[in-house]
Write an enzyme that holds these catalytic residues in place. Sequence first.
Site, PDB file in Angstrom:
ATOM      1  N   GLY A 158      34.409  12.051   1.590  1.00 46.41           N
ATOM      2  CA  GLY A 158      35.403  11.129   2.156  1.00 46.41           C
ATOM      3  C   GLY A 158      35.730  10.083   1.108  1.00 46.41           C
ATOM      4  O   GLY A 158      35.626  10.331  -0.093  1.00 46.41           O
ATOM      5  N   ARG A 159      36.076   8.881   1.579  1.00 48.83           N
ATOM      6  CA  ARG A 159      36.424   7.804   0.637  1.00 48.83           C
ATOM      7  C   ARG A 159      35.279   7.511  -0.327  1.00 48.83           C
ATOM      8  O   ARG A 159      35.476   7.435  -1.534  1.00 48.83           O
ATOM      9  CB  ARG A 159      36.720   6.511   1.398  1.00 48.83           C
ATOM     10  CG  ARG A 159      38.013   6.500   2.137  1.00 48.83           C
ATOM     11  CD  ARG A 159      38.227   5.079   2.668  1.00 48.83           C
ATOM     12  NE  ARG A 159      39.295   5.063   3.636  1.00 48.83           N
ATOM     13  CZ  ARG A 159      39.123   5.341   4.919  1.00 48.83           C
ATOM     14  NH1 ARG A 159      37.926   5.633   5.381  1.00 48.83           N
ATOM     15  NH2 ARG A 159      40.156   5.319   5.745  1.00 48.83           N
ATOM     16  N   ILE A 160      34.079   7.320   0.237  1.00 46.69           N
ATOM     17  CA  ILE A 160      32.958   6.921  -0.617  1.00 46.69           C
ATOM     18  C   ILE A 160      32.548   8.075  -1.534  1.00 46.69           C
ATOM     19  O   ILE A 160      32.349   7.881  -2.732  1.00 46.69           O
ATOM     20  CB  ILE A 160      31.771   6.402   0.234  1.00 46.69           C
ATOM     21  CG1 ILE A 160      32.200   5.147   1.017  1.00 46.69           C
ATOM     22  CG2 ILE A 160      30.557   6.090  -0.649  1.00 46.69           C
ATOM     23  CD1 ILE A 160      31.173   4.619   2.008  1.00 46.69           C
ATOM     24  N   ARG A 180      32.885  19.067   5.510  1.00 44.54           N
ATOM     25  CA  ARG A 180      33.309  19.887   6.648  1.00 44.54           C
ATOM     26  C   ARG A 180      34.570  20.660   6.308  1.00 44.54           C
ATOM     27  O   ARG A 180      34.721  21.820   6.595  1.00 44.54           O
ATOM     28  CB  ARG A 180      33.640  18.972   7.838  1.00 44.54           C
ATOM     29  CG  ARG A 180      32.570  18.900   8.866  1.00 44.54           C
ATOM     30  CD  ARG A 180      33.022  18.019   9.981  1.00 44.54           C
ATOM     31  NE  ARG A 180      33.798  16.878   9.474  1.00 44.54           N
ATOM     32  CZ  ARG A 180      34.454  16.035  10.257  1.00 44.54           C
ATOM     33  NH1 ARG A 180      34.429  16.178  11.547  1.00 44.54           N
ATOM     34  NH2 ARG A 180      35.140  15.028   9.721  1.00 44.54           N
ATOM     35  N   THR A 240      22.957   6.657   0.338  1.00 43.74           N
ATOM     36  CA  THR A 240      23.523   5.328   0.638  1.00 43.74           C
ATOM     37  C   THR A 240      24.317   5.409   1.951  1.00 43.74           C
ATOM     38  O   THR A 240      25.147   4.540   2.218  1.00 43.74           O
ATOM     39  CB  THR A 240      24.469   4.857  -0.490  1.00 43.74           C
ATOM     40  OG1 THR A 240      25.390   5.910  -0.788  1.00 43.74           O
ATOM     41  CG2 THR A 240      23.705   4.471  -1.738  1.00 43.74           C
ATOM     42  N   ARG A 242      23.313   7.110   5.751  1.00 44.97           N
ATOM     43  CA  ARG A 242      22.459   6.770   6.880  1.00 44.97           C
ATOM     44  C   ARG A 242      21.167   7.563   6.768  1.00 44.97           C
ATOM     45  O   ARG A 242      21.182   8.748   6.453  1.00 44.97           O
ATOM     46  CB  ARG A 242      23.137   7.113   8.220  1.00 44.97           C
ATOM     47  CG  ARG A 242      24.211   6.146   8.671  1.00 44.97           C
ATOM     48  CD  ARG A 242      23.644   4.788   9.076  1.00 44.97           C
ATOM     49  NE  ARG A 242      24.668   3.891   9.567  1.00 44.97           N
ATOM     50  CZ  ARG A 242      25.396   3.074   8.800  1.00 44.97           C
ATOM     51  NH1 ARG A 242      25.210   3.030   7.493  1.00 44.97           N
ATOM     52  NH2 ARG A 242      26.307   2.280   9.345  1.00 44.97           N
ATOM     53  N   GLU A 271      15.164   2.263  10.095  1.00 42.47           N
ATOM     54  CA  GLU A 271      15.219   0.916   9.508  1.00 42.47           C
ATOM     55  C   GLU A 271      15.401  -0.149  10.583  1.00 42.47           C
ATOM     56  O   GLU A 271      16.015   0.116  11.625  1.00 42.47           O
ATOM     57  CB  GLU A 271      16.339   0.845   8.460  1.00 42.47           C
ATOM     58  CG  GLU A 271      17.735   1.068   8.968  1.00 42.47           C
ATOM     59  CD  GLU A 271      18.760   1.022   7.820  1.00 42.47           C
ATOM     60  OE1 GLU A 271      18.678   1.881   6.929  1.00 42.47           O
ATOM     61  OE2 GLU A 271      19.623   0.135   7.863  1.00 42.47           O
ATOM     62  N   HIS A 289      19.146  -1.472   2.527  1.00 49.45           N
ATOM     63  CA  HIS A 289      20.511  -1.262   3.055  1.00 49.45           C
ATOM     64  C   HIS A 289      21.483  -2.290   2.466  1.00 49.45           C
ATOM     65  O   HIS A 289      22.046  -3.114   3.198  1.00 49.45           O
ATOM     66  CB  HIS A 289      20.512  -1.329   4.590  1.00 49.45           C
ATOM     67  CG  HIS A 289      21.754  -0.748   5.202  1.00 49.45           C
ATOM     68  ND1 HIS A 289      21.761  -0.113   6.424  1.00 49.45           N
ATOM     69  CD2 HIS A 289      23.039  -0.699   4.773  1.00 49.45           C
ATOM     70  CE1 HIS A 289      22.986   0.288   6.716  1.00 49.45           C
ATOM     71  NE2 HIS A 289      23.788  -0.056   5.720  1.00 49.45           N
ATOM     72  N   GLY A 291      24.025  -1.369   0.132  1.00 47.16           N
ATOM     73  CA  GLY A 291      25.114  -0.669  -0.555  1.00 47.16           C
ATOM     74  C   GLY A 291      26.427  -1.438  -0.542  1.00 47.16           C
ATOM     75  O   GLY A 291      27.167  -1.447  -1.528  1.00 47.16           O
TER      76      GLY A 291
HETATM   77  C1  8YV Z   1      27.418  -2.445   6.556  1.00 46.42           C
HETATM   78  C2  8YV Z   1      27.232   0.092   6.508  1.00 46.42           C
HETATM   79  O1  8YV Z   1      26.977  -3.530   5.856  1.00 46.42           O
HETATM   80  O2  8YV Z   1      29.507  -0.234   7.042  1.00 46.42           O
HETATM   81  C3  8YV Z   1      28.529   0.473   7.125  1.00 46.42           C
HETATM   82  O3  8YV Z   1      28.569   1.571   7.730  1.00 46.42           O
HETATM   83  O4  8YV Z   1      26.357   0.844   6.492  1.00 46.42           O
HETATM   84  C4  8YV Z   1      26.906  -1.221   5.883  1.00 46.42           C
HETATM   85  O5  8YV Z   1      27.142  -1.119   4.530  1.00 46.42           O
HETATM   86  C5  8YV Z   1      26.952  -2.523   7.968  1.00 46.42           C
HETATM   87  O6  8YV Z   1      27.265  -1.383   8.671  1.00 46.42           O
HETATM   88  C6  8YV Z   1      27.524  -3.680   8.698  1.00 46.42           C
HETATM   89  O7  8YV Z   1      27.507  -3.476  10.081  1.00 46.42           O
END
Ligand code: 8YV
Length: 327
Positions: A158-160, A180, A240, A242, A271, A289, A291
């Site tokens: 995806g984007r990331i 997918r 980075t 979940r 976590e 967490h 990222g």
């Molecule tokens: C956020 C993240 O800081 O955006 C996401 O999905 O995992 C994190 O980098 C966090 O979710 C803020 O709610």
Amino acid sequence: MSSKPLVIVTRKLPDAIETRMMELFNVRLNNEDVPLTQPQLVEAVKTADVLVPTVTDRIDAAVLSQAGERLRLIASFGTGVDHIDLASARQRGITVTNTPGVLTEDTADMTMALILAVARRLNQGERLIRSGKWQGWSPMGMLGHRIHGKRLGIVGMGRIGSAVARRARGFGLSVHYHNRRRVNPQLEQQLEATYWESLDQMLSRMDIISINCPHTPATYHLLSARRLKLLQPKAYIVNTARGEVIDENALMRMLEKKEIAGAGLDVFEHEPAINPKLLKLDNVVLLPHMGSATLEGRVDMGEKVIINIKTFVDGHKPPDRVIESML
Ligand code: 8YV
């Protein structure tokens, strides 16, 4: 909805965001930044018009079953929405929005940082200096592995994932991915990325794996014990996205037995609890967490939340509506 809706924000956000929210809405902030308990969350959904939760709030079916008539929007601060029971929200006619796009580059940077950290043993080098035991340079000291010329397999383009791919090319990695759906040919060409329809086959041929897909029912333990076994002993894995996407116990066992070379983890299955066995391992880099943790990113996220709320309150469809089928 009245012109000044009650917006309940569950965590402390940047000052500029909170100030703007106070101008626009009737806001209840969390100045102490102590995460809300489940009963406090229930209280919040009973009274709010709009809830602004984060990844640390579990907005499950039980919480949503007690939502008041007034709750029409959950404008989540973050991109991932696995902390919200989307089916329950939809059933109750509650719109859910997130903040996609604005944390892409920061998260991709952190992915590269973890790849470099684990392959080049940055954490171990740092610990050596701080221990006071460093005796000076030696030819065989602190040897890691070169990443230039290696194969990177991105799980989730995806984007990331795409932003990671762009960086990876700069580091001389060849880019492979599983998704997918295959991405469009122009993007694939631009990223010089090779598509693997079979995740299993990709895993068995990569030097480095990066997890960049969301956590959904379909990706829970996508990297199962069986799939992790497909990795080569020289492989590194970084996450980075979940923690739930990887079977963390299985990963830990393999790291303990050196069945893979190392892991860089910014996220964890339970976590903030960290499996104590992970802490004992040298071949892992562990981050809390972080990222997307840049001030710029947090402000951008807050601005997105504000736009989503304002648009909704003004009677329009907010731009970042989360549609379950997108996940
Ligand atoms: C956020 C993240 O800081 O955006 C996401 O999905 O995992 C994190 O980098 C966090 O979710 C803020 O709610």
